[in-house]
Write an enzyme that holds these catalytic residues in place. Structure first.
Site, PDB file in Angstrom:
ATOM      1  N   GLU A  72       1.067  -1.173  -0.023  1.00  0.00           N
ATOM      2  CA  GLU A  72      -0.007  -0.028  -0.118  1.00  0.00           C
ATOM      3  C   GLU A  72       0.843   1.356   0.205  1.00  0.00           C
ATOM      4  O   GLU A  72       0.340   2.250  -0.461  1.00  0.00           O
ATOM      5  CB  GLU A  72      -0.920   0.165   1.249  1.00  0.00           C
ATOM      6  CG  GLU A  72      -2.073  -1.149   1.164  1.00  0.00           C
ATOM      7  CD  GLU A  72      -1.396  -2.619   1.409  1.00  0.00           C
ATOM      8  OE1 GLU A  72      -0.384  -2.586   2.111  1.00  0.00           O
ATOM      9  OE2 GLU A  72      -2.295  -3.619   1.241  1.00  0.00           O
ATOM     10  N   HIS A 118     -11.831  -5.848   7.879  1.00  0.00           N
ATOM     11  CA  HIS A 118     -12.933  -5.326   6.684  1.00  0.00           C
ATOM     12  C   HIS A 118     -14.093  -4.724   6.797  1.00  0.00           C
ATOM     13  O   HIS A 118     -15.096  -4.707   6.084  1.00  0.00           O
ATOM     14  CB  HIS A 118     -13.156  -6.892   5.874  1.00  0.00           C
ATOM     15  CG  HIS A 118     -11.928  -7.883   5.745  1.00  0.00           C
ATOM     16  ND1 HIS A 118     -11.372  -8.531   6.225  1.00  0.00           N
ATOM     17  CD2 HIS A 118     -11.242  -7.891   4.194  1.00  0.00           C
ATOM     18  CE1 HIS A 118     -10.375  -9.051   5.458  1.00  0.00           C
ATOM     19  NE2 HIS A 118     -10.276  -8.559   4.437  1.00  0.00           N
TER      20      HIS A 118
END
Lengths: 360, 479
Positions: A104, A174
């Site tokens: 990322e 999540h």
């Protein structure tokens, strides 16, 4: 408005034949406030679409209308885990739509460099929960690129997309709503659509905004949301419904829950859409009218963006407030898997808080 | 070039003695040393051979300086021809030849294996002696893993649990590595190593309780299925963000080093993880801190849809270990014996020499990434089939075990039927068990529940009493 139309026409040929629709909506229940006043919202009729389709269409237009735009991230090449980039690599080539290595900080750092060279860099972080390795690049680099160079350089072409929020079974990693972290960073814009209807226009507006934008997509509407039309938006605030007894402020998927709690009481429901910089004037004007304010978000209540709104409104409307500002938010715990319904700021939690505030 | 060559010649005897390591040694060299030992009538294990190699090739900055003395000529320096650079990290030889190191070596790093695809030992490869008991336990573990994957995957498809990740295709990495470790070794897994917990005695029922998130789940129903851990079994609880366990593993290994324990830390990760910053931080820390840690990379070719060709352009992970100064080996991850041998050897070196070792296991993710994925969208079915059949790690190992008469067709069918029943039974039990009470949302955020959470718990319970229809029935309100 004419200027805006010209700008929108550049988005792609599909818009040019709908100028009547575009003009016809200039008098719709428009947003107000500083950000919203620059461009009005414009309705574009469309088939019923879900969030991925809305995002996919926006990305398609972005690639089609600007040859210097690029889309990339983990698994983006085959269409992405949320299918938002489906077909784009085939159509626009693997040099413009591509997989990155699983990193990322690499994705965002790369995107900043690409944007600084005058490109539109549209970076996908697979889940907002996984944005944190890129926090340094976003907070210390993207947000300060323009300021630290005296505007010699900027990465305004940067847009970071990340699905966020509860989804029913996402648990700790999540499900998170990390928007408040980014709302603490001058130099960034933070944008969240509440439905497919807004997502397409807001994403395009974010991509074209000359500042780095973090764009969070509510996952729950990826799965369940359907709309029959969408707004070519502007990064401003939107009054979803007008009312006189209490002002409700929210963003993203939580607005659907809040809307359900509005029945029976005259609520003015405001979709903030852009959290940073946020449209304080619109909220203030509404609270001056209703005398009451409730803010609701999925993120934990402590240090959530609701706290900022509450503090600002108390500062500016103290004598007008008839009840304490209410916040109905996520619990101050990590996001627990089987306990998701307990964690969430549910309709009835919002309803109770509305009643308590109105009857204070 | 001339100077470099001269140095090479002078250093040749040193290199001959020291440069053999398990990363660079050819299988022939490996085989011949084993064969020699066999001739002498002693069974010399690869562990010992490897240990010797490791000892002789230890790069510290000071050691590097000494090593490089081989290249420098003090005579030349006396004549004013300085041939080495006395750099803070050690002496570096000069050369007048401008030569870039290639991006990769001409030949790919070889893959150590013991068994061929039919489970026959490669004639040239000696393998570590393995007891019948260990081998059979390994095999039973692999079959158990398959049974669990089959039943639980189906349960997820039926909507009984929210999510699952299979380990299909990676059974040999799971059980081969688990068997080579001591139960005192601390494991920091990724999420495709349930075999390690199975090996250590984590019960099927405990797994299934976690999948259902019921009140008997150690994690109290908070994490997604497959994110387990167990203090009793020395397995630190899995976190979904990738590679975060890797730098933590170095800290844990430092603790083991300070405590002078006869154990190491073992951390697992996939090919995708090796792109994360945490991977690089971890390897560098481990090399510098000189900690007993074994890295086990399951290079299974795919990070969700991203093939390794989009992930890196190096020769896999093994060369990255070497780049950080870590002895590294590549093994056939579908050969349980090769994994067992390599991890055993790595563990010995990590502990005896207090240094990191990296094992890259080449394998294949035969299943989808998870129940949220359909891998046929991005990879050919033929490829999956090939790895499922011709390179099946369970079949390979079974062939070997059965050929030694340690296992039979009858045992095979009996055990498969038995274990399947056990998993189904565990599902039935877990499904009927209620969830943890509401209070468990609020505990463990901190060691003690702070006042704001006490207040939120009280408010939540009031809401539940007012609107019971809004909440799942199988979560008791508690006190």
């Amino acid at each position: 408005m004419a200027t805006n139309l010209r700008k929108f026409k550049r988005f792609g040929s599909m818009f040019t034949s709908h100028s009547n629709h575009l003009r016809g909506l200039s008098s719709s229940p428009a947003s107000s406030g500083a950000l919203a006043s620059a461009d009005g919202p414009i309705l574009q009729p469309a088939k019923s679409i879900n969030l991925y389709t809305a995002i996919n269409q926006a990305l398609h237009i972005a690639l089609d209308s600007d040859p210097r735009s690029y889309i990339f991230g983990e698994d983006v090449g085959f269409g992405g885990v949320f299918r938002c980039t489906t077909g784009l690599a085939d159509q626009f080539g693997k040099h413009r739509v591509f997989n990155t290595p699983l990193c990322e900080q690499g994705i965002v750092g790369f995107a900043i460099g690409l944007a600084a060279m005058g490109n539109r860099a549209i970076a996908e972080i697979q889940f907002a929960d996984y944005i944190f390795p890129a926090f340094d690049q976003i907070v210390n680099e993207a947000a300060k690129f323009r300021y630290r160079s005296g505007n010699e350089f900027n990465c305004g072409g940067l847009t970071i997309r990340a699905p966020y929020g509860a989804v029913g079974h996402g648990a700790l990693y999540h499900s998170q709503s990390p928007e408040a972290f980014f709302c603490h960073v001058p130099g960034l814009k933070v944008v969240i659509p509440r439905s497919p209807k807004e997502a397409k226009g807001l994403l395009l507006a974010s991509i074209r905004d000359p500042n780095p934008v973090v764009f969070f997509e509510p996952k729950v509407i990826s799965f369940f949301g359907l709309s029959t039309s969408f707004w070519i938006g502007k990064l401003g605030t939107w009054v979803i419904r007008e009312g006189s007894d209490i002002t409700l402020v929210g963003w993203g998927a939580q607005l659907t829950t809040m809307e359900q709690a509005c029945e029976g009481i005259s609520c003015e429901l405001i979709d903030l859409k852009t959290l940073l910089p946020w449209d304080r004037e619109t909220v203030e004007a509404s609270v001056r009218k209703t005398g009451r304010l409730l803010i609701s978000h999925e993120a934990p209540v402590t240090g959530g963006f609701g706290a900022e709104i509450s503090a600002s409104i108390v500062e500016r409307c103290f004598l007008r407030l008839e009840a304490p500002v209410a916040r109905v938010c996520g619990l101050d715990t990590p996001f627990p898997h089987v306990f998701e319904p307990f964690y969430m700021p549910t309709k009835n939690k919002v309803l109770d808080a509305i009643k308590d505030t109105v009857n204070f | 070039m001339a100077l470099w060559l001269a140095g090479m010649i002078r250093g040749a005897s040193y290199y001959k003695k020291t440069l053999i390591s398990i990363t660079t040694r050819s299988s022939r060299a490996f085989a011949s040393s084993g064969a020699r030992d066999a001739d002498k009538g002693s069974f010399r294990t690869p562990y010992m051979a490897s240990a010797t190699a490791f000892i002789s090739r230890r790069f510290r900055s000071s050691v590097a300086g000494q090593q490089l003395d081989h290249f420098s000529s003090h005579d030349d320096e006396d004549k004013g021809q300085v041939r080495t650079l006395d750099f803070p990290g050690g002496r570096v030889p000069y050369t007048s030849e401008m030569r870039f190191l290639p991006g990769s070596s001409e030949n790919r790093v070889e893959c150590y294996r013991v068994l061929d695809d039919d489970g026959y030992p490669l004639s040239s490869t000696p393998f570590q002696h393995i007891d019948k008991e260990v081998a059979v336990k390994m095999y039973r573990g692999m079959v158990t893993l398959q049974a669990m994957d089959t039943v639980i995957y189906e349960a997820q498809r039926q909507g009984r649990i929210s999510f699952y990740m299979t380990s299909y295709g990676e059974e040999a990495v799971n059980l081969g590595s688990a068997a080579a470790l001591s139960s005192d070794d601390i494991v920091l897994p990724q999420y495709r190593e349930p075999g390690v917990m199975l090996w250590r005695g984590f019960e099927l029922q405990e797994f299934v309780n976690q999948f259902f998130g019921n009140k008997n789940d150690i994690g109290k129903g908070r994490q997604m299925p497959t994110h387990y851990g167990s203090n009793k079994h020395n397995v630190i609880t899995i976190s979904a963000p990738l590679a975060t366990q890797l730098p933590q593993a170095v800290g844990a290994a430092y603790s083991i080093k300070m405590d002078k324990k006869d154990a190491c830390v073992v951390t697992y990760f996939g090919d995708g993880c090796s792109s994360e910053g945490d991977f690089h931080a971890s390897l560098n820390f481990a090399a510098v801190m000189e900690v007993p840690i074994v890295y086990i990379c399951r290079n299974n070719g795919w990070a969700i849809s991203t093939p390794v060709t989009d992930q890196f352009r190096s020769d896999g992970i093994v060369v990255k270990g070497q780049a950080y100064g870590i002895p590294s080996i590549r093994v056939d991850g579908n050969d349980a014996l090769a994994v067992y041998n390599a991890v055993g050897a790595a563990r010995k070196v990590a502990i005896n020499e207090q240094r990191p070792v990296l094992v890259e296991a080449l394998t294949y993710r035969v299943g989808h990434h998870s129940t949220s994925d359909d891998s046929t969208k991005y990879r050919p079915i033929d490829e999956i089939e090939h790895w499922k059949t011709a390179r099946n790690p369970v079949s390979i190992f079974r062939n070997w075990v059965q050929r030694r008469s340690w296992w039979s067709d009858k045992q095979e069918s009996d055990f498969r039927a038995h274990i399947r029943k056990q998993v189904i039974h565990a599902v039935q039990v877990a499904e009927k068990t209620e969830k943890s009470p509401v209070g468990s949302i609020f505990c463990d955020v901190y060691e003690n529940v702070p006042p704001n959470l006490m207040e939120q718990e009280k408010l939540l319970k009031e809401t539940i009493r007012r609107y019971p229809q809004d909440f799942p029935k199988d979560v008791p309100l508690g006190n």
